[in-house]
Design a protein around this motif. Structure first.
Motif, PDB file in Angstrom:
ATOM      1  N   LEU A   1      39.884  38.945 -28.027  1.00  0.00           N
ATOM      2  CA  LEU A   1      39.133  39.361 -26.846  1.00  0.00           C
ATOM      3  C   LEU A   1      39.594  40.750 -26.434  1.00  0.00           C
ATOM      4  O   LEU A   1      40.767  40.927 -26.080  1.00  0.00           O
ATOM      5  CB  LEU A   1      39.350  38.364 -25.698  1.00  0.00           C
ATOM      6  N   ALA A   2      38.694  41.704 -26.492  1.00  0.00           N
ATOM      7  CA  ALA A   2      39.001  43.049 -26.022  1.00  0.00           C
ATOM      8  C   ALA A   2      38.898  43.033 -24.507  1.00  0.00           C
ATOM      9  O   ALA A   2      37.815  42.875 -23.954  1.00  0.00           O
ATOM     10  CB  ALA A   2      38.036  44.066 -26.619  1.00  0.00           C
ATOM     11  N   ALA A   3      40.044  43.166 -23.830  1.00  0.00           N
ATOM     12  CA  ALA A   3      40.039  43.015 -22.379  1.00  0.00           C
ATOM     13  C   ALA A   3      41.220  43.735 -21.760  1.00  0.00           C
ATOM     14  O   ALA A   3      42.174  44.123 -22.431  1.00  0.00           O
ATOM     15  CB  ALA A   3      40.095  41.534 -22.008  1.00  0.00           C
ATOM     16  N   ILE A   4      41.130  43.910 -20.448  1.00  0.00           N
ATOM     17  CA  ILE A   4      42.240  44.418 -19.646  1.00  0.00           C
ATOM     18  C   ILE A   4      42.728  43.236 -18.821  1.00  0.00           C
ATOM     19  O   ILE A   4      41.944  42.603 -18.114  1.00  0.00           O
ATOM     20  CB  ILE A   4      41.803  45.589 -18.753  1.00  0.00           C
ATOM     21  N   TRP A   5      44.013  42.949 -18.919  1.00  0.00           N
ATOM     22  CA  TRP A   5      44.623  41.797 -18.265  1.00  0.00           C
ATOM     23  C   TRP A   5      45.571  42.270 -17.177  1.00  0.00           C
ATOM     24  O   TRP A   5      46.292  43.244 -17.344  1.00  0.00           O
ATOM     25  CB  TRP A   5      45.399  40.969 -19.280  1.00  0.00           C
ATOM     26  N   LEU A   6      45.599  41.556 -16.087  1.00  0.00           N
ATOM     27  CA  LEU A   6      46.517  41.831 -14.979  1.00  0.00           C
ATOM     28  C   LEU A   6      47.770  40.984 -15.202  1.00  0.00           C
ATOM     29  O   LEU A   6      47.697  39.775 -15.359  1.00  0.00           O
ATOM     30  CB  LEU A   6      45.851  41.476 -13.655  1.00  0.00           C
ATOM     31  N   ARG A   7      48.934  41.625 -15.212  1.00  0.00           N
ATOM     32  CA  ARG A   7      50.190  40.916 -15.492  1.00  0.00           C
ATOM     33  C   ARG A   7      50.596  39.982 -14.357  1.00  0.00           C
ATOM     34  O   ARG A   7      51.098  38.898 -14.601  1.00  0.00           O
ATOM     35  CB  ARG A   7      51.321  41.895 -15.743  1.00  0.00           C
ATOM     36  N   GLU A   8      50.421  40.420 -13.120  1.00  0.00           N
ATOM     37  CA  GLU A   8      50.896  39.648 -11.970  1.00  0.00           C
ATOM     38  C   GLU A   8      49.715  38.959 -11.289  1.00  0.00           C
ATOM     39  O   GLU A   8      48.831  39.598 -10.741  1.00  0.00           O
ATOM     40  CB  GLU A   8      51.620  40.559 -10.987  1.00  0.00           C
ATOM     41  N   GLU A   9      49.736  37.641 -11.293  1.00  0.00           N
ATOM     42  CA  GLU A   9      48.628  36.851 -10.766  1.00  0.00           C
ATOM     43  C   GLU A   9      48.460  37.022  -9.255  1.00  0.00           C
ATOM     44  O   GLU A   9      47.359  36.921  -8.729  1.00  0.00           O
ATOM     45  CB  GLU A   9      48.867  35.375 -11.094  1.00  0.00           C
ATOM     46  N   ASP A  10      49.538  37.330  -8.539  1.00  0.00           N
ATOM     47  CA  ASP A  10      49.450  37.462  -7.084  1.00  0.00           C
ATOM     48  C   ASP A  10      48.690  38.713  -6.647  1.00  0.00           C
ATOM     49  O   ASP A  10      48.236  38.797  -5.514  1.00  0.00           O
ATOM     50  CB  ASP A  10      50.842  37.425  -6.447  1.00  0.00           C
ATOM     51  N   LYS A  11      48.514  39.681  -7.537  1.00  0.00           N
ATOM     52  CA  LYS A  11      47.747  40.888  -7.214  1.00  0.00           C
ATOM     53  C   LYS A  11      46.291  40.789  -7.680  1.00  0.00           C
ATOM     54  O   LYS A  11      45.547  41.756  -7.576  1.00  0.00           O
ATOM     55  CB  LYS A  11      48.400  42.110  -7.858  1.00  0.00           C
ATOM     56  N   TYR A  12      45.902  39.628  -8.167  1.00  0.00           N
ATOM     57  CA  TYR A  12      44.567  39.478  -8.740  1.00  0.00           C
ATOM     58  C   TYR A  12      43.466  39.700  -7.712  1.00  0.00           C
ATOM     59  O   TYR A  12      42.482  40.389  -8.001  1.00  0.00           O
ATOM     60  CB  TYR A  12      44.416  38.096  -9.388  1.00  0.00           C
ATOM     61  N   GLU A  13      43.597  39.139  -6.541  1.00  0.00           N
ATOM     62  CA  GLU A  13      42.549  39.269  -5.514  1.00  0.00           C
ATOM     63  C   GLU A  13      42.343  40.728  -5.125  1.00  0.00           C
ATOM     64  O   GLU A  13      41.210  41.195  -4.997  1.00  0.00           O
ATOM     65  CB  GLU A  13      42.885  38.428  -4.284  1.00  0.00           C
ATOM     66  N   GLU A  14      43.434  41.449  -4.953  1.00  0.00           N
ATOM     67  CA  GLU A  14      43.341  42.877  -4.603  1.00  0.00           C
ATOM     68  C   GLU A  14      42.705  43.676  -5.741  1.00  0.00           C
ATOM     69  O   GLU A  14      41.817  44.502  -5.521  1.00  0.00           O
ATOM     70  CB  GLU A  14      44.746  43.419  -4.304  1.00  0.00           C
ATOM     71  N   ALA A  15      43.147  43.419  -6.960  1.00  0.00           N
ATOM     72  CA  ALA A  15      42.605  44.139  -8.117  1.00  0.00           C
ATOM     73  C   ALA A  15      41.130  43.812  -8.320  1.00  0.00           C
ATOM     74  O   ALA A  15      40.324  44.699  -8.614  1.00  0.00           O
ATOM     75  CB  ALA A  15      43.403  43.788  -9.367  1.00  0.00           C
ATOM     76  N   LYS A  16      40.770  42.556  -8.152  1.00  0.00           N
ATOM     77  CA  LYS A  16      39.367  42.152  -8.325  1.00  0.00           C
ATOM     78  C   LYS A  16      38.479  42.796  -7.262  1.00  0.00           C
ATOM     79  O   LYS A  16      37.353  43.208  -7.550  1.00  0.00           O
ATOM     80  CB  LYS A  16      39.260  40.620  -8.258  1.00  0.00           C
ATOM     81  N   ALA A  17      38.997  42.907  -6.024  1.00  0.00           N
ATOM     82  CA  ALA A  17      38.224  43.548  -4.959  1.00  0.00           C
ATOM     83  C   ALA A  17      37.984  45.027  -5.278  1.00  0.00           C
ATOM     84  O   ALA A  17      36.873  45.545  -5.090  1.00  0.00           O
ATOM     85  CB  ALA A  17      38.940  43.397  -3.622  1.00  0.00           C
TER      86      ALA A  17
END
Length: 120
Positions: free
Chosen positions: A42-58
């Motif tokens: 899967l060619a993708a960009i992954w976020l290492r820290e799950e707790d920052k997911y909401e901020e990054a997704k926004a």
């Protein structure tokens, strides 16, 4: 645990680069994966820290919303310039060139189809 932030499959190169810059600008800890040799990854960009997911997704959602709006504005601008009107616009722009092109097409079609039409 890492979370999928951006799937790069089918995304244009400029959008991928802008997402990379966006992640760097907001200092999101990310890494990238590629499709791989046999195309099963899967060619993708992954976020290492799950707790920052909401901020990054926004942030990513806001970016994509702006990109979509800009694309719609560009599309409306192209339509307002009458570039998608079709053959009538081409005829109005240069009738002589249009007629010559039409005659050329008819001659080429005639020469191509002549052996098949003259079977008797």
């Amino acid at each position: 645990m890492p979370k999928l932030l951006f799937n790069m499959h089918g995304a244009p190169d400029d959008e991928i680069q802008e997402v990379r810059e966006l992640c760097e600008e907001h200092e999101f800890p990310v890494y990238e994966t590629e499709v791989g040799r046999w195309g099963i990854g899967l060619a993708a960009i992954w976020l290492r820290e799950e707790d920052k997911y909401e901020e990054a997704k926004a942030v990513l959602d806001e970016y994509q919303k702006n990109r979509y709006e800009n694309a719609q504005k560009d599309r409306q601008k192209m339509q307002s310039l009458s570039l998608s009107e079709g053959l009538y616009v081409k005829f109005k722009q240069d009738p002589n060139q249009f007629i010559l092109s039409l005659i050329s097409i008819i001659i080429i079609l005639g020469l191509t189809l002549y052996p098949f039409l003259n079977l008797s």
